[in-house]
Design a protein around this motif. Structure first.
Motif, PDB file in Angstrom:
ATOM      1  N   GLY A 170      42.051  -8.579 -14.979  1.00  0.00           N
ATOM      2  CA  GLY A 170      42.368  -9.834 -14.306  1.00  0.00           C
ATOM      3  C   GLY A 170      41.107 -10.626 -14.007  1.00  0.00           C
ATOM      4  O   GLY A 170      41.057 -11.850 -14.174  1.00  0.00           O
ATOM      5  N   MET A 173      39.526 -12.197 -17.047  1.00  0.00           N
ATOM      6  CA  MET A 173      40.375 -13.344 -17.380  1.00  0.00           C
ATOM      7  C   MET A 173      40.009 -14.532 -16.487  1.00  0.00           C
ATOM      8  O   MET A 173      39.845 -15.661 -16.953  1.00  0.00           O
ATOM      9  CB  MET A 173      41.816 -12.888 -17.135  1.00  0.00           C
ATOM     10  CG  MET A 173      42.818 -13.970 -17.005  1.00  0.00           C
ATOM     11  SD  MET A 173      43.654 -14.144 -18.553  1.00  0.00           S
ATOM     12  CE  MET A 173      44.604 -15.591 -18.172  1.00  0.00           C
ATOM     13  N   LEU A 174      39.835 -14.247 -15.188  1.00  0.00           N
ATOM     14  CA  LEU A 174      39.490 -15.307 -14.248  1.00  0.00           C
ATOM     15  C   LEU A 174      38.167 -15.959 -14.642  1.00  0.00           C
ATOM     16  O   LEU A 174      38.033 -17.174 -14.654  1.00  0.00           O
ATOM     17  CB  LEU A 174      39.397 -14.705 -12.847  1.00  0.00           C
ATOM     18  CG  LEU A 174      39.347 -15.654 -11.652  1.00  0.00           C
ATOM     19  CD1 LEU A 174      39.882 -14.940 -10.428  1.00  0.00           C
ATOM     20  CD2 LEU A 174      37.967 -16.161 -11.368  1.00  0.00           C
ATOM     21  N   LYS A 177      38.655 -17.647 -18.419  1.00  0.00           N
ATOM     22  CA  LYS A 177      39.702 -18.608 -18.752  1.00  0.00           C
ATOM     23  C   LYS A 177      39.953 -19.681 -17.694  1.00  0.00           C
ATOM     24  O   LYS A 177      40.322 -20.797 -18.025  1.00  0.00           O
ATOM     25  CB  LYS A 177      41.028 -17.874 -19.006  1.00  0.00           C
ATOM     26  CG  LYS A 177      41.033 -17.001 -20.249  1.00  0.00           C
ATOM     27  CD  LYS A 177      41.280 -17.860 -21.482  1.00  0.00           C
ATOM     28  CE  LYS A 177      41.465 -17.089 -22.756  1.00  0.00           C
ATOM     29  NZ  LYS A 177      40.529 -16.028 -23.039  1.00  0.00           N
ATOM     30  N   THR A 178      39.770 -19.352 -16.423  1.00  0.00           N
ATOM     31  CA  THR A 178      40.179 -20.337 -15.421  1.00  0.00           C
ATOM     32  C   THR A 178      39.059 -21.332 -15.147  1.00  0.00           C
ATOM     33  O   THR A 178      37.901 -21.114 -15.494  1.00  0.00           O
ATOM     34  CB  THR A 178      40.559 -19.670 -14.088  1.00  0.00           C
ATOM     35  OG1 THR A 178      39.375 -19.153 -13.511  1.00  0.00           O
ATOM     36  CG2 THR A 178      41.568 -18.570 -14.282  1.00  0.00           C
ATOM     37  N   SER A 179      39.471 -22.395 -14.477  1.00  0.00           N
ATOM     38  CA  SER A 179      38.521 -23.448 -14.164  1.00  0.00           C
ATOM     39  C   SER A 179      37.463 -22.953 -13.180  1.00  0.00           C
ATOM     40  O   SER A 179      36.292 -23.310 -13.287  1.00  0.00           O
ATOM     41  CB  SER A 179      39.304 -24.603 -13.567  1.00  0.00           C
ATOM     42  OG  SER A 179      38.491 -25.699 -13.396  1.00  0.00           O
ATOM     43  N   LEU A 180      37.893 -22.108 -12.251  1.00  0.00           N
ATOM     44  CA  LEU A 180      36.933 -21.575 -11.279  1.00  0.00           C
ATOM     45  C   LEU A 180      35.861 -20.741 -11.977  1.00  0.00           C
ATOM     46  O   LEU A 180      34.670 -20.895 -11.719  1.00  0.00           O
ATOM     47  CB  LEU A 180      37.670 -20.717 -10.241  1.00  0.00           C
ATOM     48  CG  LEU A 180      36.777 -19.991  -9.240  1.00  0.00           C
ATOM     49  CD1 LEU A 180      35.989 -20.980  -8.408  1.00  0.00           C
ATOM     50  CD2 LEU A 180      37.595 -19.089  -8.335  1.00  0.00           C
ATOM     51  N   ARG A 182      34.929 -20.958 -15.024  1.00  0.00           N
ATOM     52  CA  ARG A 182      34.080 -21.837 -15.817  1.00  0.00           C
ATOM     53  C   ARG A 182      33.056 -22.516 -14.917  1.00  0.00           C
ATOM     54  O   ARG A 182      31.880 -22.632 -15.268  1.00  0.00           O
ATOM     55  CB  ARG A 182      34.960 -22.869 -16.516  1.00  0.00           C
ATOM     56  CG  ARG A 182      34.358 -23.420 -17.765  1.00  0.00           C
ATOM     57  CD  ARG A 182      35.291 -24.406 -18.439  1.00  0.00           C
ATOM     58  NE  ARG A 182      36.517 -23.812 -18.895  1.00  0.00           N
ATOM     59  CZ  ARG A 182      37.744 -24.190 -18.487  1.00  0.00           C
ATOM     60  NH1 ARG A 182      37.873 -25.149 -17.609  1.00  0.00           N
ATOM     61  NH2 ARG A 182      38.813 -23.604 -18.961  1.00  0.00           N
ATOM     62  N   LEU A 207      33.151 -18.913  -2.995  1.00  0.00           N
ATOM     63  CA  LEU A 207      34.246 -18.191  -3.641  1.00  0.00           C
ATOM     64  C   LEU A 207      33.733 -16.965  -4.391  1.00  0.00           C
ATOM     65  O   LEU A 207      34.437 -15.967  -4.496  1.00  0.00           O
ATOM     66  CB  LEU A 207      35.005 -19.122  -4.590  1.00  0.00           C
ATOM     67  CG  LEU A 207      35.922 -20.114  -3.877  1.00  0.00           C
ATOM     68  CD1 LEU A 207      36.521 -21.106  -4.857  1.00  0.00           C
ATOM     69  CD2 LEU A 207      37.042 -19.377  -3.153  1.00  0.00           C
TER      70      LEU A 207
ATOM     71  N   LEU B 152      41.457 -29.734 -12.944  1.00  0.00           N
ATOM     72  CA  LEU B 152      41.987 -28.430 -13.348  1.00  0.00           C
ATOM     73  C   LEU B 152      42.138 -27.502 -12.147  1.00  0.00           C
ATOM     74  O   LEU B 152      43.108 -26.760 -12.035  1.00  0.00           O
ATOM     75  CB  LEU B 152      41.052 -27.783 -14.363  1.00  0.00           C
ATOM     76  CG  LEU B 152      41.228 -28.238 -15.798  1.00  0.00           C
ATOM     77  CD1 LEU B 152      40.109 -27.706 -16.651  1.00  0.00           C
ATOM     78  CD2 LEU B 152      42.557 -27.750 -16.339  1.00  0.00           C
ATOM     79  N   MET B 153      41.164 -27.584 -11.259  1.00  0.00           N
ATOM     80  CA  MET B 153      41.178 -26.702 -10.091  1.00  0.00           C
ATOM     81  C   MET B 153      42.394 -27.021  -9.230  1.00  0.00           C
ATOM     82  O   MET B 153      43.097 -26.118  -8.775  1.00  0.00           O
ATOM     83  CB  MET B 153      39.893 -26.943  -9.293  1.00  0.00           C
ATOM     84  CG  MET B 153      39.620 -25.921  -8.249  1.00  0.00           C
ATOM     85  SD  MET B 153      39.109 -24.379  -8.970  1.00  0.00           S
ATOM     86  CE  MET B 153      38.693 -23.476  -7.496  1.00  0.00           C
ATOM     87  N   PHE B 158      44.167 -23.796  -7.008  1.00  0.00           N
ATOM     88  CA  PHE B 158      42.966 -23.054  -6.672  1.00  0.00           C
ATOM     89  C   PHE B 158      42.973 -21.671  -7.300  1.00  0.00           C
ATOM     90  O   PHE B 158      42.916 -20.656  -6.630  1.00  0.00           O
ATOM     91  CB  PHE B 158      42.731 -23.052  -5.168  1.00  0.00           C
ATOM     92  CG  PHE B 158      42.500 -24.443  -4.692  1.00  0.00           C
ATOM     93  CD1 PHE B 158      41.261 -25.033  -4.818  1.00  0.00           C
ATOM     94  CD2 PHE B 158      43.559 -25.198  -4.229  1.00  0.00           C
ATOM     95  CE1 PHE B 158      41.059 -26.352  -4.466  1.00  0.00           C
ATOM     96  CE2 PHE B 158      43.360 -26.521  -3.871  1.00  0.00           C
ATOM     97  CZ  PHE B 158      42.110 -27.093  -3.989  1.00  0.00           C
ATOM     98  N   THR B 159      43.139 -21.662  -8.619  1.00  0.00           N
ATOM     99  CA  THR B 159      42.929 -20.501  -9.476  1.00  0.00           C
ATOM    100  C   THR B 159      44.111 -19.536  -9.541  1.00  0.00           C
ATOM    101  O   THR B 159      44.288 -18.862 -10.534  1.00  0.00           O
ATOM    102  CB  THR B 159      41.669 -19.703  -9.036  1.00  0.00           C
ATOM    103  OG1 THR B 159      40.605 -20.616  -8.971  1.00  0.00           O
ATOM    104  CG2 THR B 159      41.321 -18.622 -10.000  1.00  0.00           C
ATOM    105  N   GLY B 162      46.069 -20.362 -12.316  1.00  0.00           N
ATOM    106  CA  GLY B 162      45.284 -20.160 -13.528  1.00  0.00           C
ATOM    107  C   GLY B 162      45.343 -18.720 -14.005  1.00  0.00           C
ATOM    108  O   GLY B 162      45.461 -18.451 -15.196  1.00  0.00           O
ATOM    109  N   ILE B 163      45.294 -17.784 -13.067  1.00  0.00           N
ATOM    110  CA  ILE B 163      45.317 -16.370 -13.457  1.00  0.00           C
ATOM    111  C   ILE B 163      46.681 -16.020 -14.049  1.00  0.00           C
ATOM    112  O   ILE B 163      46.781 -15.327 -15.056  1.00  0.00           O
ATOM    113  CB  ILE B 163      45.026 -15.468 -12.241  1.00  0.00           C
ATOM    114  CG1 ILE B 163      43.637 -15.758 -11.698  1.00  0.00           C
ATOM    115  CG2 ILE B 163      45.138 -14.007 -12.617  1.00  0.00           C
ATOM    116  CD1 ILE B 163      43.335 -15.028 -10.431  1.00  0.00           C
ATOM    117  N   PHE B 169      49.767 -25.388 -14.555  1.00  0.00           N
ATOM    118  CA  PHE B 169      48.383 -25.248 -14.984  1.00  0.00           C
ATOM    119  C   PHE B 169      48.268 -25.403 -16.494  1.00  0.00           C
ATOM    120  O   PHE B 169      47.343 -26.036 -16.997  1.00  0.00           O
ATOM    121  CB  PHE B 169      47.834 -23.884 -14.558  1.00  0.00           C
ATOM    122  CG  PHE B 169      46.462 -23.611 -15.091  1.00  0.00           C
ATOM    123  CD1 PHE B 169      45.373 -24.331 -14.643  1.00  0.00           C
ATOM    124  CD2 PHE B 169      46.260 -22.649 -16.063  1.00  0.00           C
ATOM    125  CE1 PHE B 169      44.112 -24.092 -15.141  1.00  0.00           C
ATOM    126  CE2 PHE B 169      45.001 -22.410 -16.567  1.00  0.00           C
ATOM    127  CZ  PHE B 169      43.929 -23.134 -16.102  1.00  0.00           C
TER     128      PHE B 169
END
Lengths: 308, 343
Positions: A170, A173-174, A177-180, A182, A207, B152-153, B158-159, B162-163, B169
């Motif tokens: 997970g 992946m975070l 893939k996710t905006s955070l 990145r 974060l 995107l955020m 807030f993610t 996204g997960i 998303f």
């Protein structure tokens, strides 16, 4: 053979816990280039939070074990994240932009503060928790004639290994893939530029601390359930080992932290299994020293490029 | 609107009627050094405005003040998101002590009061640097997605979304990828979207930086020497890209540039700095013919050189005549005449 398999299982379990803590070190180093020495103590605090939640759940009469464990895991992740966030906010953010050693010294101070805080409020004695998850799968039957032993994979070990694998998946992946994730990688490379593209760098750093603390909390819960005893000093030892794991794997690299954690866990267990328990730390640190001589940036680390 | 700059070096123009950015009495001191001294100018909405000047004139310092890198020592930097915002509203915002205010005609921002990430996120000002600052280890596409981080955020809850890859998303991600691809097509890098940004040739990296800045949806794009180090072909591609940005995206452009070919070809409005002070401000033609600019920056023009040479020759002839009239010998007269003409 049986002995080897058993040590392997034990080593992977211990390595998983180290790996979860090591991620916190490596991520924070990656994003702000600082060693957060208080991270081991965040792990220790999480074990205490887990124990407290456990006792509260028992006191209010919850008896279903899976429910208790789930609640313990989630609540201690949340509270530990708050601790991680607070430490960053109070101790490190005001020093951002000062010279490199300042936050390092503050981290050591924070580590001592947390240790003493827990010692004062919780007492210096070890806190026991009776084993909650017992039993396991017998992989190999022992044989009295040949002198081989029973190889057991306990349910607790399964839980630790599976949880770690799921969290790692997970988490990767975070990050990828996710905006955070990145934004975190962007801040790692050039925080100023990321900020000019509208990324709130301070929040991204916060974060990062929160995520590191949440993973440390999982490690703390696992540690509590697996070993059954905690005290205010566990954070120091586990922290040093996890830091070693992060350096061995290549600090700044997430797969490296996991690999380093596994390596340290395996070295320790095998050394204590085959040679002597007393010298297991010597073995772990010697391997670290030898690795760094030949691979100065660790197993998976990238060579340091000086930012201009 | 009465935002026109009243000083003796400025040519009034349409940029004064509806400025997107107004720099007012900007002063930046570093200790005893005054890098920018009481500078005021307007950047017209939809214009390409060039900020030029010799090395060390303070151009990059102006950029750093506009984009929040530096807090100006004095002055006001106003960003207007609507074309009909009155001066009274700007004054109200200034007196209120707030960073920004939304009005019926659009939002107003006082950039000198804002932290840098808000200048990009809220005031919609994007910038590039003299040296390339791409995220070299990330792919070309990811570079463009970082620029859309805030949208995107928010869309990813807030993610968490996204997960778990929630539909909301996924939609936002597709939208941001579409936008990135749109810009990649314009800079002709679509085929290389998944390569690390550091692997691109220099000219492509430059254009990628501009595309990345455009992905933040800026109202004002600040480019610090975008043509530096480009070959003539890359330079003309850059011109096309900038003109496309102005005409299609409707983004106003403020650029620092040393390449006079680029400046004179594409700029609607040129502001000239020297030693931190504005020495000229107007259309490309006005600036090109301004004697103070010629003296300080562009050097002396060919006709003027010819004129000066003619004058010198006349002076030498006069000197020679005077010398011979005074009865000097031939051998002494010639070298003396040479020396006179040289300066």
């Amino acid at each position: 053979m049986e002995y080897f398999v058993q040590q392997l299982i034990n080593g992977v379990t211990l390595g998983s816990i180290y790996g979860l803590i090591a991620i916190g070190y490596t991520m924070v180093y990656g994003i702000i280039g600082m060693i957060n020495f208080a991270h081991g103590d965040i792990f220790m605090v999480s074990a205490f939070i887990a124990l407290t939640v456990f006792l509260i759940m028992l006191a209010i009469g919850v008896t279903a074990l899976p429910l208790i464990l789930l609640a313990v895991l989630i609540i201690s992740m949340i509270f530990t994240s708050v601790w991680g966030w607070t430490v960053e906010r109070m101790a490190y953010r005001p020093l951002r932009g000062s010279f490199r050693l300042a936050p390092l010294i503050t981290a050591i101070g924070m580590s001592i503060t947390l240790q003493n805080f827990v010692q004062l409020t919780q007492g210096a004695r070890v806190k026991p928790l009776p084993p909650q998850i017992t039993g396991g799968i017998t992989l190999m039957q022992g044989d009295a004639e040949t002198g081989s032993i029973v190889v057991q994979l306990s349910y607790m070990q399964i839980i630790i290994i599976v949880t770690t694998v799921v969290l790692m998946a997970g988490f990767s992946m975070l990050i990828s893939k996710t905006s955070l994730g990145r934004a975190q990688r962007a801040c790692e490379q050039d925080a100023k530029m990321a900020s000019l593209l509208g990324v709130n760098v301070d929040r991204t750093i916060s974060l990062t601390f929160v995520m590191g603390a949440a993973l440390a909390a999982v490690a703390g819960v696992m540690f509590l359930l697996y070993y059954g005893v905690i005290d205010f000093y566990i954070g120091f030892i586990a922290g040093v080992k996890a830091f070693t794991a992060a350096v061995l794997g290549g600090i700044g690299s997430l797969p490296g932290a996991m690999l380093g954690g596994l390596a340290i866990g395996l070295i320790e267990t095998f050394w204590s299994g085959y040679f002597s328990v007393e010298y297991k730390d010597v073995a772990a640190f010697s391997i670290l020293a030898i690795t760094l001589i030949f691979l100065p940036s660790g197993l998976l680390g990238k060579p340091e490029v000086e930012k201009v | 609107m009465s935002a026109s700059i009243k000083d003796n070096v400025s040519e009034p123009g349409r940029w004064d009627e509806s400025p997107v950015l107004t720099v007012e009495n900007l002063t930046m001191r570093f200790g005893g050094l005054v890098a920018v001294d009481d500078l005021s100018f307007n950047v017209g909405r939809g214009d390409i405005t060039a900020l030029i000047g010799p090395n060390g004139a303070g151009k990059t310092t102006v950029f750093n003040c506009v984009t929040g890198f530096y807090k100006p020592t004095e002055g006001r930097i106003i960003m207007r998101h609507g074309s009909a915002i009155s001066d009274a509203e700007v004054r109200k915002l200034t007196e209120s002590g707030e960073q920004s205010m939304s009005t019926a005609e659009g939002a107003i921002f006082l950039l000198e009061r804002m932290p840098d990430f808000c200048i990009s996120r809220d005031a919609k000002v994007a910038r590039t640097f003299q040296n390339i600052r791409l995220f070299g280890g990330m792919t070309v596409l990811e570079n463009l997605l970082v620029a859309q981080h805030n949208a995107l955020m928010a869309a990813s809850g807030f993610t968490i979304g996204g997960i778990f890859n929630l539909p909301g998303f996924r939609k936002a991600r597709q939208k941001s990828i579409d936008k990135a691809v749109y810009w990649l097509e314009h800079i002709r890098l679509k085929e290389r979207a998944d390569e690390p940004a550091a692997a691109l040739p220099y000219g492509d990296q430059r254009r990628l930086e501009i595309a990345r800045a455009m992905c933040t949806d800026p109202q004002l794009l600040c480019l610090d020497e975008p043509a530096a180090g480009l070959n003539p072909r890359e330079s003309s591609e850059l011109n096309e890209l900038l003109q496309f940005i102005r005409s299609e995206a409707g983004t106003s452009v403020l650029l620092i540039e040393h390449d006079m070919g680029v400046v004179m070809e594409i700029s609607d409005h040129v502001v000239v700095l020297d030693y931190g002070e504005k020495i000229s401000d107007g259309s490309a033609d006005y600036v090109r013919n301004d004697p103070s600019v010629i003296a300080a920056y562009l050097g002396v023009e060919d006709e003027e050189v010819a004129e000066a040479e003619a004058e010198a020759a006349a002076a030498a002839a006069a000197a020679a005549a005077a010398a011979s009239a005074a009865g000097q010998t031939m051998s002494g007269g010639e070298p003396a005449g040479e020396q006179e003409t040289k300066p």
